[in-house]
Write a protein that holds these residues in place. Structure first.
Motif: not given
Length: 267
Positions: A146-148, A164-166, A171-176
């Motif tokens: 997923t993009p930042s 919904d997708e990004y 909090y452990l997931w990559k921020s977008s």
């Protein structure tokens, strides 16, 4: 006259064979077929493409060239979507209108800012309300990430799809981040998408003007041409977006190379 496939003779057994991988059953040589396909994707009308082939003694009609462009567009795009491009962390999305079956439709596209790689596409009926989550999911599946940052206009369907997708669900997931407050000038703009829509889609609109269905393979062909055939003026050393993304297509006739690779992968 029609030019058939080249015949070769085995030095060991003396038998003849043809090098027609990906072009089985075709009466015209692969070189002629790929020239026609590339001309169409580059924006030449079907009528002018027929004339160009006639000048090199390949006598085919408009319906044949249209069929080639459609068949091989799907074939190449499907194969290339299975190769993960090494794209950047900032993506852009926008839409452009076109006519399909005489009705106004919108082509949505997802583009990587760093490499200019056209990641995914979707055709929709309404500009700001149709669900574009399928394109967002397709882009995520193709790139494996997923993009930042995602840059778009303020349309609500972009915001909903990003959420919904990004957007991270914990909090452990990559921020977008979704940047939707774009302007025509200044640091936050979508000029790359405007250039893409003008130079990649609008200049080739005559090719897709007669689309009969929303998933027409000609759109797939335009995506292949943009990513892997035509050098991008915004990239160094005459690179294609595919090369900037780590996908290198060998040979002068890149369309031929991709078709044969796709045919081999199917076997």
């Amino acid at each position: 006259m029609r030019s058939g496939n080249h015949r070769f003779q085995c030095k060991s057994c003396g038998k003849y064979f043809t090098d027609n991988l990906g072009f089985e059953g075709r009466r015209s040589a692969p070189e002629y077929i790929t020239v026609a396909v590339e001309l169409v994707y580059a924006g030449l009308s079907i009528r002018k493409t027929v004339k160009a082939l006639h000048s090199i003694y390949c006598k085919v009609g408009r319906s044949t060239i249209h069929r080639w462009a459609e068949q091989y567009g799907h074939m190449m795009d499907e194969y290339l979507d299975g190769i993960t491009p090494l794209v950047g962390e900032e993506w852009r999305t926008d839409e452009i209108y076109m006519k399909i079956r005489g009705k106004r439709k919108y082509l949505f596209a997802m583009l990587d800012s760093e490499t200019r790689y056209w990641i995914a596409r979707q055709v929709a009926t309404h500009k700001g309300t149709d669900d574009v989550r399928p394109m967002f999911k397709q882009a995520k599946d193709i790139t494996g990430k997923t993009p930042s940052k995602l840059i778009s206009d303020g349309a609500s369907n972009f915001a909903e799809a990003h959420k919904d997708e990004y957007a991270p669900k914990n909090y452990l997931w990559k921020s977008s981040v979704h940047e939707s407050h774009i302007r025509m000038d200044g640091d936050i703009h979508n000029n790359q998408m405007e250039s893409f829509n003008g130079n990649t889609i609008r200049l080739r609109e005559k090719v897709v003007r007669g689309l009969k269905k929303e998933d027409a393979a000609l759109l797939a062909g335009l995506k292949v041409y943009h990513n892997h055939v035509r050098p991008h003026l915004g990239l160094p050393d005459g690179q294609t977006p595919g090369e900037a993304s780590g996908i290198h297509v060998d040979g002068v006739n890149k369309i031929l190379t991709i078709i044969r690779a796709a045919a081999k992968a199917r076997n």
